[in-house]
Every structure is written in structure tokens, then in C-alpha cells.
Design an enzyme around this catalytic site. Structure first.
Site, PDB file in Angstrom:
ATOM      1  CD  GLU A 246      17.540   8.177   1.923  1.00  0.00           C
ATOM      2  OE1 GLU A 246      17.744   7.110   2.543  1.00  0.00           O
ATOM      3  OE2 GLU A 246      18.233   9.189   2.085  1.00  0.00           O
ATOM      4  CB  CYS A 280      11.512   3.882   6.326  1.00  0.00           C
ATOM      5  SG  CYS A 280      12.014   5.554   6.747  1.00  0.00           S
TER       6      CYS A 280
HETATM    7  P1  NAD Z   1       6.460   2.260  -3.172  1.00  0.00           P
HETATM    8  O1  NAD Z   1       7.814   1.778  -3.463  1.00  0.00           O
HETATM    9  O2  NAD Z   1       5.318   1.386  -3.513  1.00  0.00           O
HETATM   10  O3  NAD Z   1       6.177   3.658  -3.919  1.00  0.00           O
HETATM   11  C1  NAD Z   1       7.026   4.769  -3.752  1.00  0.00           C
HETATM   12  C2  NAD Z   1       6.826   5.716  -4.919  1.00  0.00           C
HETATM   13  O4  NAD Z   1       7.244   5.083  -6.128  1.00  0.00           O
HETATM   14  C3  NAD Z   1       5.374   6.123  -5.154  1.00  0.00           C
HETATM   15  O5  NAD Z   1       5.335   7.493  -5.511  1.00  0.00           O
HETATM   16  C4  NAD Z   1       4.950   5.264  -6.328  1.00  0.00           C
HETATM   17  O6  NAD Z   1       3.911   5.833  -7.069  1.00  0.00           O
HETATM   18  C5  NAD Z   1       6.248   5.212  -7.131  1.00  0.00           C
HETATM   19  N1  NAD Z   1       6.379   4.087  -8.064  1.00  0.00           N
HETATM   20  C6  NAD Z   1       5.679   2.936  -8.105  1.00  0.00           C
HETATM   21  N2  NAD Z   1       6.120   2.152  -9.116  1.00  0.00           N
HETATM   22  C7  NAD Z   1       7.138   2.819  -9.701  1.00  0.00           C
HETATM   23  C8  NAD Z   1       8.024   2.536 -10.788  1.00  0.00           C
HETATM   24  N3  NAD Z   1       7.947   1.384 -11.470  1.00  0.00           N
HETATM   25  N4  NAD Z   1       8.944   3.447 -11.145  1.00  0.00           N
HETATM   26  C9  NAD Z   1       9.060   4.610 -10.448  1.00  0.00           C
HETATM   27  N5  NAD Z   1       8.265   4.934  -9.406  1.00  0.00           N
HETATM   28  C10 NAD Z   1       7.308   4.048  -9.038  1.00  0.00           C
HETATM   29  O7  NAD Z   1       6.454   2.645  -1.610  1.00  0.00           O
HETATM   30  P2  NAD Z   1       5.219   3.101  -0.734  1.00  0.00           P
HETATM   31  O8  NAD Z   1       4.334   1.923  -0.515  1.00  0.00           O
HETATM   32  O9  NAD Z   1       4.635   4.353  -1.267  1.00  0.00           O
HETATM   33  O10 NAD Z   1       5.979   3.484   0.646  1.00  0.00           O
HETATM   34  C11 NAD Z   1       6.341   2.555   1.612  1.00  0.00           C
HETATM   35  C12 NAD Z   1       7.805   2.154   1.473  1.00  0.00           C
HETATM   36  O11 NAD Z   1       8.642   3.303   1.494  1.00  0.00           O
HETATM   37  C13 NAD Z   1       8.291   1.290   2.625  1.00  0.00           C
HETATM   38  O12 NAD Z   1       9.070   0.242   2.123  1.00  0.00           O
HETATM   39  C14 NAD Z   1       9.160   2.234   3.456  1.00  0.00           C
HETATM   40  O13 NAD Z   1      10.165   1.610   4.212  1.00  0.00           O
HETATM   41  C15 NAD Z   1       9.744   3.097   2.380  1.00  0.00           C
HETATM   42  N6  NAD Z   1      10.192   4.377   2.920  1.00  0.00           N
HETATM   43  C16 NAD Z   1      11.525   4.586   3.025  1.00  0.00           C
HETATM   44  C17 NAD Z   1      11.998   5.772   3.583  1.00  0.00           C
HETATM   45  C18 NAD Z   1      13.468   6.033   3.730  1.00  0.00           C
HETATM   46  O14 NAD Z   1      13.824   7.179   3.952  1.00  0.00           O
HETATM   47  N7  NAD Z   1      14.335   5.050   3.634  1.00  0.00           N
HETATM   48  C19 NAD Z   1      11.084   6.747   4.015  1.00  0.00           C
HETATM   49  C20 NAD Z   1       9.729   6.495   3.879  1.00  0.00           C
HETATM   50  C21 NAD Z   1       9.282   5.304   3.325  1.00  0.00           C
END
Ligand code: NAD
Length: 540
Positions: A246, A280
Site C-alpha cells: 500500500e 496517502c
Molecule cells: P516509509 O516508506 O519511509 O516507511 C514505511 C515503513 O517502512 C516504516 O516502518 C519504515 O521504518 C520501514 N522501512 C524503511 N526502510 C525500509 C526497508 N529498507 N525495508 C523495509 N522496511 C523499511 O514511509 P513513511 O514516511 O513512514 O510514510 C509515508 C508514506 O506512506 C507516504 O508515501 C504515504 O503515501 C504512504 N502511505 C500509504 C498508505 C496506503 O494505504 N497506500 C497509507 C499510509 C501511508
């Protein structure tokens, strides 16, 4: 050995939780080092052996207890979300707790019906004697990786759906929302879920790839940015692990010339500013038909200047701070980029002179697709409005994006609504509303294009938590099956006639094939006759 483990542990960062309204540190929690992650996964696998055998009804009863406990604690949990993530308490109640309660209620009432094994009636008449079923099996250990923007209502439905279907869960919250993550898992334990069946995995970004790629995890539910989602997909590929992604969005709203402008302005300002725009599925860009562009801008200005920015714990606050400094810097950079390329700042956009990551919501006009604010995910309280000549142009620009999460249309015409629902490329299209489908448990959450793969929520989200297994029972009463050995020219003739009987166009050919088959001893002794007679109609 002991010393080397300690040295390794020293290298692992601590997860630091910061109150975005004060910039004060709320907590520092040691992150797990890789060996501890391995142990956690082993425990989760071991717990799964008995957990998957528990009846689904029993698991549903535990979810009911989570629902009641959460409802009792809603104020406390909402205040924790407001303190650690920054959305106002009222918003935390509406957008984090309500969707969580609604999904818990849906799963406890309906999961057993969705996942009931179903008997199939075979298409192939030669299989008519078999009893076959679609059977659903849990994956095993499900890793839930979540972002900071909705630290409660993103992971909870995924965790609940994974558990009710018989998986065990390891939940890796965003390091920035670790306290909300702890509170969420504590609710499940207090409700009676065994400790190793659902566990918090406090993991730093540096160790997250070790977790996502781990062969002991059978499925990853990842919610976050598209950039990290791509990495997770690559990490999962190493063990051909199933993933649901997502990801990000750049969600468009289209305002047709016949829209109710006052209502539309209220809806799109809320959709852009709600949760400080860190959604998002927030309204990230607007295309409005030229004849009503000025009226829409004026109505949006009237609405956006009323938004009360302040401490998320205060009852009057409608918009809290951005959740972290990086996000505040990124939003400011998008505004500056737009202004440098000729956009007009109609309202707001400035940082507030106080501690915390506060800014005014921003209204931009005169924007175009050369600007970041129209192309990249801004993830902040910014509403850029672009006037277009036709609805065709609006649809083309809305679809001109790598993202396709949600999209919104505003119109009084059913015909225009139908067109937008069909032509906008997004996992969800809402007409005369924005973002609210998040609250409905039956609405699937799913992205097109680079906004994701797979689904969460709704029956389709439940199916993501299970593997489809085909099970087939044959009492073994016929001496042999028609298609088994021996082969040879007689067998070839037999097969060819059987195919003519089943599939030939002309009835005469079919009758002739049957006449050729009846004298065959092999045919007569290998057919499951009682079942064939019962399914005779399938010959046609
Ligand atoms: P992010 O991608 O930076 O981090 C998301 C998660 O991934 C965190 O728990 C982080 O610690 C982890 N992570 C970081 N590096 C990783 C790796 N190499 N391998 C595995 N996991 C890793 O996102 P964010 O800044 O926490 O959240 C904002 C983003 O999330 C925005 O782009 C938003 O659109 C998206 N989002 C999407 C939805 C949806 O349902 N489509 C919902 C909420 C947020």
C-alpha cells in the site's frame, strides 16, 4: 560471544519518539539487533503451530474483546496518537479509532463466512465423482510494516485480518510512532491473544531489510512510500514471499462546471488539510473547469482561512503540526518550487514561529505540471488548484501520474459522475466526497500503478491473508481412470472419441462418438457412472 553480542547491540540505533507539537523527546526505545529479530521470528513460527488450528470462531471472540477494550480506551488512545503523531484528538477518534472499531466488528461478525470452504461442482464430467473444495490456509508468519501517518488505523485492520485467518503477526511500526505501536499490541494481549501470536518488532530502518527478506516470514503487508515499497518487493523476491504493498499517492480531484461550489470547496479543503495533509489519499491536486475556477478559488480561500492550527490536544484545534521536521522541510520545498515556477500563493504556507513542526495550510493557484506540487507526493496541507478548458483535459492530467491510489469527482450530473468513475485510474473513486472510504470496512484499500499491489480491508483484504488450496477427494471405486496408462493406438482412439462426445460442435458427431465408446470395456469400467448420470446435462 557475550561481548560480541553486546558490541553488536551497541551499533543498533535507538528508536526516538518525538512530540511534533513541542519537539520534546517522548521516549527512546532500544531497537532489535538482527539476532533478536531471528529469535522473534522463530517464536512466532512456533506459536503458529497451535494457533492456526484454533477455530475461527474462537479467534473472532478475541477480536470482539479487542473491540470492546478499544472502545473503553478510545480517549486515551486518541490522546496518545495526538501526542506522538500530531493529529487533533477529534481527528484521531474519527480517522484512527472509528475505522479500527468498524473493521474489528466486521471481522468478528463476518470472517468465518468469507473464509468458509466452498464445495465446487466440477465442470469436467470425468471428475463428477470427486468431492472437491476451495480451502483457505493461513500463510504462517505475517510481517506488518507500517508508516507514521496513520500509526493505528493502518496496521490494526491488517493485524486483525491476519490473526483471524490463523496467521501469527510480527508488527514493525514506524520508529517515529513506536509508542502507538506498543499500545496497539498491548490491546491485543490484554484481550487474550497469546504473546507470541502477535508481537511488536521495534526495528530501525537499517535492520528493516533483514526483517523483510527473512525466510522465516511468509508474507509482508507493507504500507509506506513507493520508494521503500520497491525495496521491500525486491527483498521479498529473495524467498518468493507474497507481498501486499500500500504505497504513495498524488490524488486528484476534478471539479466539473456544474458542481455545487460551496459544498465542493468545503470537501476539498477538508480532503487536503485533514491530518495536516499527511494522508496517502488526501486531495493533493485539483483540476477545475475554467467557467467555475474563480468561484472555486474564492470559496476555497474562505474555507481554508477558517482552519484553526494549534496544539493537537486542544479541543478547538482542526490542524496539528506536521509529524516530523523532514516532512515540514519537504512541504516547504514543494511550495517554494511552485512559486519559483510562477504559481501564486493565495493563502498561508508559512511556518509558524513557535516550537513544533507547525505551518499554515496553503492555497496555490496558477500551477501546472512542471511543478513538484502537481507531480510528486507532497504529503502536507497544500491545495494547488489548476484551471482546465475541458473535462477531457482534467481526466488526462489526473491520469498523468505514476500513482493511482484514490481520486475524487465533484459534479451534479450523474452522467459526468459515471464518466469519472470509469475513466479515472485509481483504486478508489469517490464522487462528491473525499478520502472517507477509509472508514468503511467493506471498501477495499488498493492502489493502481505505483500506488501498490494487492488489497487490505474488505473481503478481498481477507483473501490476501490466506492461501488458496484445492482439495479433492475420490472414494476410488472405479477400477482405473480413463486417462491413466496404458497408452497406445486404442487409447488414442478412445480419447479422441471422448473429446468428440464432450466438445464437438455437431450433435451427429457427438452421437457417433458415444456409439464408438460404448463397446469399449475400458470406457465402461473406468467411468464413474452414477455421478455421470447425475451430471448428464454437462455433456451439452
Ligand atoms: P516509509 O516508506 O519511509 O516507511 C514505511 C515503513 O517502512 C516504516 O516502518 C519504515 O521504518 C520501514 N522501512 C524503511 N526502510 C525500509 C526497508 N529498507 N525495508 C523495509 N522496511 C523499511 O514511509 P513513511 O514516511 O513512514 O510514510 C509515508 C508514506 O506512506 C507516504 O508515501 C504515504 O503515501 C504512504 N502511505 C500509504 C498508505 C496506503 O494505504 N497506500 C497509507 C499510509 C501511508
Amino acid at each position: 560471544m557475550q561481548q560480541s553480542i553486546r558490541q553488536e547491540a551497541d551499533l543498533i540505533p535507538r528508536l526516538i519518539s518525538i512530540n511534533p507539537a513541542t519537539e520534546r523527546v517522548l521516549a527512546e526505545i532500544p531497537a532489535l539487533h538482527p539476532m533478536a529479530i531471528d529469535q522473534l521470528i522463530d517464536c512466532s513460527r512456533a506459536a503458529g503451530v497451535s494457533w492456526r488450528k484454533r477455530p475461527v470462531r474462537e479467534r473472532q471472540k478475541l477480536l470482539a474483546r479487542v473491540q470492546y477494550l478499544l472502545n473503553d480506551r478510545k480517549q486515551e488512545v486518541a490522546e496518545l496518537i495526538a501526542t506522538e503523531q500530531g493529529k487533533p484528538v477529534a481527528e484521531a477518534l474519527v480517522a484512527e479509532i472509528v475505522p479500527a472499531l468498524a473493521i474489528l466488528k466486521y471481522l468478528r461478525r463476518s470472517a468465518h463466512k468469507v473464509l468458509r470452504r466452498t464445495r465446487i461442482r466440477h465442470e469436467l464430467i470425468l471428475f463428477a465423482n470427486k468431492k472437491s473444495y476451495y480451502h483457505w490456509e493461513p500463510y504462517g508468519v505475517v510481517g506488518v510494516i507500517s508508516p507514521w501517518n496513520f500509526p493505528f488505523s493502518v496496521p490494526l485492520p491488517q493485524i486483525a485480518a491476519a490473526l483471524v485467518t490463523g496467521n501469527t503477526v510480527l508488527f514493525k511500526p514506524s520508529p517515529q510512532a513506536i509508542l502507538v505501536g506498543q499500545a496497539l499490541v498491548a490491546l491485543f494481549h490484554e484481550a487474550g491473544f497469546p504473546e507470541d501470536v502477535v508481537r511488536l518488532a521495534p526495528i530501525a530502518d537499517t535492520e528493516a531489510p533483514h526483517f523483510a527478506a527473512h525466510p522465516g516470514i511468509d508474507k509482508i503487508l507493507f504500507t509506506g512510500s513507493t520508494a521503500v515499497g520497491k525495496k521491500v518487493m525486491a527483498q521479498a523476491a529473495e524467498t518468493v514471499k507474497s507481498v501486499v504493498l500500500e504505497l504513495g499517492g498524488k490524488d486528484a480531484a476534478i471539479v466539473a462546471a456544474d458542481a455545487d461550489i460551496r459544498r465542493t470547496a468545503k470537501g476539498i479543503v477538508w480532503g487536503a488539510v485533514f491530518a495536516t495533509g499527511q494522508v496517502c489519499a488526501s486531495v493533493e491536486r485539483v483540476y477545475v473547469e475554467q467557467p467555475v475556477a474563480e468561484a472555486l478559488l474564492a470559496a476555497c480561500l474562505e474555507e481554508i482561512r477558517k482552519v484553526r492550527v494549534g496544539d493537537p490536544l486542544e479541543a478547538e484545534t482542526e490542524m496539528g503540526p506536521l509529524s516530523n521536521r523532514e516532512q515540514l522541510d519537504k512541504v516547504q520545498e514543494h511550495i517554494e518550487d511552485a512559486l519559483a515556477k510562477g504559481a501564486r500563493l493565495v493563502y498561508g504556507g508559512k511556518r509558524l514561529d513557535r516550537p513544533g513542526y507547525f505551518m499554515e495550510p496553503a492555497l496555490l493557484a496558477g500551477v501546472d505540471h512542471t511543478m513538484k506540487v502537481m507531480r510528486e507526493e507532497t504529503f502536507g496541507p497544500v491545495l494547488p488548484i489548476m484551471a482546465v478548458d475541458t473535462l477531457d483535459e482534467a481526466i488526462r492530467l489526473a491520469n498523468d501520474s505514476i500513482y493511482g491510489l484514490t481520486a475524487f469527482g465533484w459534479t451534479r450530473s450523474r452522467r459526468t459522475a459515471q464518466r469519472l468513475m470509469h475513466e479515472l485510474q485509481a483504486g478508489t473513486v469517490m464522487i462528491n466526497d473525499a478520502t472517507s472510504s477509509w472508514g468503511e470496512p467493506l471498501a477495499p484499500w488498493t492502489g493502481m500503478k505505483q500506488s501498490g499491489i494487492g488489497h487490505t480491508r474488505s473481503p478481498y483484504g481477507l483473501f490476501e491473508m490466506v492461501q488458496l488450496k484445492f482439495v479433492s477427494y475420490d472414494a476410488g471405486r472405479n477400477r482405473s481412470n480413463l486417462w491413466w496408462f496404458p497408452y497406445g493406438s486404442a487409447a488414442r482412439t478412445l480419447m479422441s472419441r471422448a473429446m468428440d462426445l464432450l466438445y464437438a460442435r455437431r450433435p451427429g458427431v457427438r452421437v457417433k462418438a458415444l456409439a464408438g465408446l460404448l463397446p469399449s470395456r475400458r470406457f465402461m469400467t473406468s467411468m464413474p457412472w452414477p455421478a455421470v448420470v447425475r451430471n448428464f446435462y454437462k455433456l451439452f
